[in-house]
Design a protein around this motif. Sequence first.
Motif, short mmCIF file in Angstrom:
data_model
loop_
_atom_site.label_atom_id
_atom_site.label_comp_id
_atom_site.label_asym_id
_atom_site.label_seq_id
_atom_site.Cartn_x
_atom_site.Cartn_y
_atom_site.Cartn_z
N LYS A 288 56.79 0.05 62.54
CA LYS A 288 57.26 1.36 62.98
C LYS A 288 57.37 1.35 64.50
CE LYS A 288 55.40 5.22 61.34
NZ LYS A 288 54.42 6.33 61.17
N PHE A 289 58.48 1.86 65.00
CA PHE A 289 58.63 2.00 66.44
C PHE A 289 58.01 3.33 66.88
CE2 PHE A 289 62.21 -0.83 65.39
CZ PHE A 289 61.94 -1.87 66.26
N GLY A 290 57.11 3.26 67.87
CA GLY A 290 56.50 4.49 68.35
C GLY A 290 55.39 4.98 67.44
N ALA A 291 55.05 6.26 67.58
CA ALA A 291 53.92 6.83 66.85
C ALA A 291 54.25 8.22 66.34
CB ALA A 291 52.70 6.90 67.76
N SER A 292 53.92 8.44 65.07
CA SER A 292 54.04 9.78 64.49
C SER A 292 52.69 10.31 64.04
CB SER A 292 55.00 9.76 63.29
OG SER A 292 54.51 8.92 62.26
N ASP A 293 51.69 9.42 63.95
CA ASP A 293 50.35 9.84 63.55
C ASP A 293 49.33 9.00 64.31
OD1 ASP A 293 48.47 11.37 62.27
OD2 ASP A 293 49.05 10.81 60.25
N LEU B 178 50.35 13.77 63.10
CA LEU B 178 50.16 14.31 64.45
C LEU B 178 51.43 15.00 64.95
CD1 LEU B 178 48.20 14.47 66.87
CD2 LEU B 178 49.11 12.27 67.65
N LEU B 179 52.57 14.37 64.70
CA LEU B 179 53.85 14.94 65.10
C LEU B 179 54.21 16.12 64.21
CD1 LEU B 179 56.48 14.75 66.78
CD2 LEU B 179 57.37 13.20 65.03
N ASP B 180 54.58 17.21 64.82
CA ASP B 180 55.01 18.44 64.16
C ASP B 180 53.85 19.28 63.63
OD1 ASP B 180 57.71 17.90 64.67
OD2 ASP B 180 57.94 16.80 62.78
N ASP B 181 52.86 18.67 62.96
CA ASP B 181 51.74 19.45 62.45
C ASP B 181 50.74 19.82 63.54
OD1 ASP B 181 52.28 19.62 59.56
OD2 ASP B 181 52.11 17.44 59.63
N TYR B 182 50.67 18.99 64.57
CA TYR B 182 49.76 19.26 65.69
C TYR B 182 50.52 19.39 67.01
CZ TYR B 182 45.57 18.41 62.88
OH TYR B 182 44.57 18.50 61.95
N ILE B 183 51.33 18.40 67.31
CA ILE B 183 52.08 18.37 68.57
C ILE B 183 53.56 18.59 68.27
CG2 ILE B 183 52.70 16.96 70.56
CD1 ILE B 183 50.08 15.43 70.16
N THR B 184 54.14 19.57 68.92
CA THR B 184 55.54 19.90 68.66
C THR B 184 56.48 19.04 69.50
OG1 THR B 184 55.65 21.60 70.39
CG2 THR B 184 54.84 22.29 68.22
N ARG B 185 57.72 18.97 69.07
CA ARG B 185 58.71 18.19 69.80
C ARG B 185 59.03 18.84 71.15
NH1 ARG B 185 62.32 15.58 64.95
NH2 ARG B 185 60.59 15.48 63.48
N GLU B 186 58.95 20.15 71.17
CA GLU B 186 59.18 20.86 72.42
C GLU B 186 58.19 20.41 73.50
OE1 GLU B 186 59.08 25.45 74.21
OE2 GLU B 186 58.90 25.09 72.05
N GLU B 187 56.93 20.25 73.10
CA GLU B 187 55.92 19.77 74.04
C GLU B 187 56.26 18.37 74.54
OE1 GLU B 187 51.66 20.78 72.77
OE2 GLU B 187 52.82 21.11 70.93
N LEU B 188 56.65 17.50 73.63
CA LEU B 188 56.92 16.11 73.99
C LEU B 188 58.06 15.99 74.99
CD1 LEU B 188 56.57 14.42 70.47
CD2 LEU B 188 54.90 14.41 72.33
N VAL C 172 38.29 10.81 84.22
CA VAL C 172 37.74 9.70 83.44
C VAL C 172 38.84 8.76 82.93
CG1 VAL C 172 35.55 10.76 82.78
CG2 VAL C 172 37.59 11.25 81.43
N SER C 173 39.97 8.72 83.63
CA SER C 173 41.05 7.74 83.37
C SER C 173 41.71 7.88 82.01
CB SER C 173 40.51 6.31 83.53
OG SER C 173 40.05 6.09 84.84
N ILE C 174 41.90 9.10 81.54
CA ILE C 174 42.62 9.34 80.28
C ILE C 174 44.12 9.35 80.57
CG2 ILE C 174 43.07 11.09 78.50
CD1 ILE C 174 40.08 11.82 78.75
N ASP C 175 44.91 8.87 79.63
CA ASP C 175 46.36 8.74 79.81
C ASP C 175 47.11 9.52 78.74
OD1 ASP C 175 48.92 7.98 80.39
OD2 ASP C 175 48.61 5.82 80.14
N PRO C 176 47.26 10.84 78.91
CA PRO C 176 48.01 11.62 77.91
C PRO C 176 49.47 11.20 77.81
CG PRO C 176 46.76 13.05 79.40
CD PRO C 176 46.75 11.69 79.99
N MET C 177 50.03 10.74 78.93
CA MET C 177 51.45 10.41 78.95
C MET C 177 51.78 9.26 78.02
SD MET C 177 53.95 9.66 82.16
CE MET C 177 53.82 7.88 81.98
N MET D 96 55.20 8.86 71.08
CA MET D 96 55.76 9.80 70.11
C MET D 96 57.23 10.04 70.39
SD MET D 96 52.55 12.43 69.61
CE MET D 96 53.20 13.16 68.11
N ARG D 97 57.63 10.04 71.63
CA ARG D 97 59.06 10.12 71.96
C ARG D 97 59.80 8.89 71.42
NH1 ARG D 97 60.01 11.73 78.28
NH2 ARG D 97 59.52 13.95 78.17
N ARG D 98 59.17 7.74 71.59
CA ARG D 98 59.78 6.50 71.11
C ARG D 98 60.03 6.56 69.61
NH1 ARG D 98 56.77 1.43 73.26
NH2 ARG D 98 58.23 1.69 74.98
#
Length: 441
Positions: free
Chosen positions: A289-294, A362-372, A387-392, A398-400
């Motif tokens: 799978k390319f990218g992440a949906s969950d 994770l995608l749609d049920d928790y994080i919306t596409r509008e946010e991404l 503490v060096s977290i990387d939300p991006m 998920m965009r990928r």
Amino acid sequence: MNYIPNILFAIILIAGVGFFTKNVKKLIRNIKLGHDVDVSDNTSQRWKNMAMIALGQSKMVVRPVSGFLHIIVYLGFIIINIEVVEIILDGLFSGILYDDHRLFMSILPAPLYGFLIGTFEILGLLVFVAVIVFWIRRNIIRIKRFWSSEMTSWPKNDANNILYIEMVLMLLFLLMNATDLRFQAMDNGNVISQYLTPLFSGFSESTIHYIERGAWWLHIIGILGFLNYLYFSKHLHILLAFPNTYFGKVKPKGEFDNLEAVTNEVKMMMDPNVDPFAAQPENTDAPAKFGASDVQDLSWVQLLNAYTCTECGRCTSECPANRTGKKLSPRKIMMDTRDRLEEVGRNIDTNNGVFKEDGKQLLDDYITREELWACTTCNACVEACPVSIDPMSIIMDMRRYLVMEQSAAPLELNNMMANIENNGAPWPYNQMDRLNWKNEN
């Protein structure tokens, strides 16, 4: 009969440590649900990052007030907990291997022991004051980042619960020393608790002894309870900040990770010796799978990030998209990832160690596409995190997925990519017409 307190203490200690160990194992299992990623590079830089950021609190002091208060609480708890070693040894062996409690008093020189207790008490008072200031900032001044939409009832209650626990633990520590002063001479070690002793001036020695023993028991039970509360709390970062800063990104923040399979395909397309009409060999490097949906599609480092999130909101307060009214909150991205990961973990527990498809992701049920798609990829959130977290990185994965698996990029982005493919540039102009603007005078 005299050994009953020791036996009871041992049972409480074993239960507390056992429950904590069980939660740690569950935590490690959940983090390992992510795919593997190579973090063996730049070892010296990683150790430096851990020393400077996790141990040295270098990114906390960017905001001086909260940073200074956090250092007080951080150092206070670490140093004061040296006393916990004595409490544990007393609980297990006092009355068996030696007659009285406070083992270190009989081992260390009296001035040294008094100095240590005095230092602990000063730090305990400073921690208590700092925690009160934190509570005022959060609940009376109501700093905006603590009251964003994602800070629902549990995150707000959790933050306050931690503050209350810290206050109570410090008070119990001082109360324990104040009441024990009647029975122990600690060579001026009670620099703070001595001012509490007048409160018990009219009490009998037996009553004071019961108060001291009650404070002693409640203090150690409170510490064990706090230790086990960490798993359910944002304060899990107390344990995870060190590995998280070590495994954090060491490449330049603007550098994106390229998929090896895609890179190889592009290289092949640009190779003049490759026949474009010949049948191409199957690409064995391509991921399933390319990218992440969950959450299972993310790396274990990203899942470690989610568990390490302090929910402080510094990332969101620095996010330009959020500050201009967009729906995106990097803190919410991390909180949603952790919530979904916990849901997947409970699913595994319920189904005897196997994940059973639950119709969610994770995608749609928790994080919306509008946010991404609101993310500008500026890395402000990554830079701000203490503490060096990387939300991006989660947003980009998920965009990928949306682009490469669902062809669900926004119209503007699809137009841009079509222009790059057809015209070699993001603008809808033929390459031959690029310089026509020179003649428009």
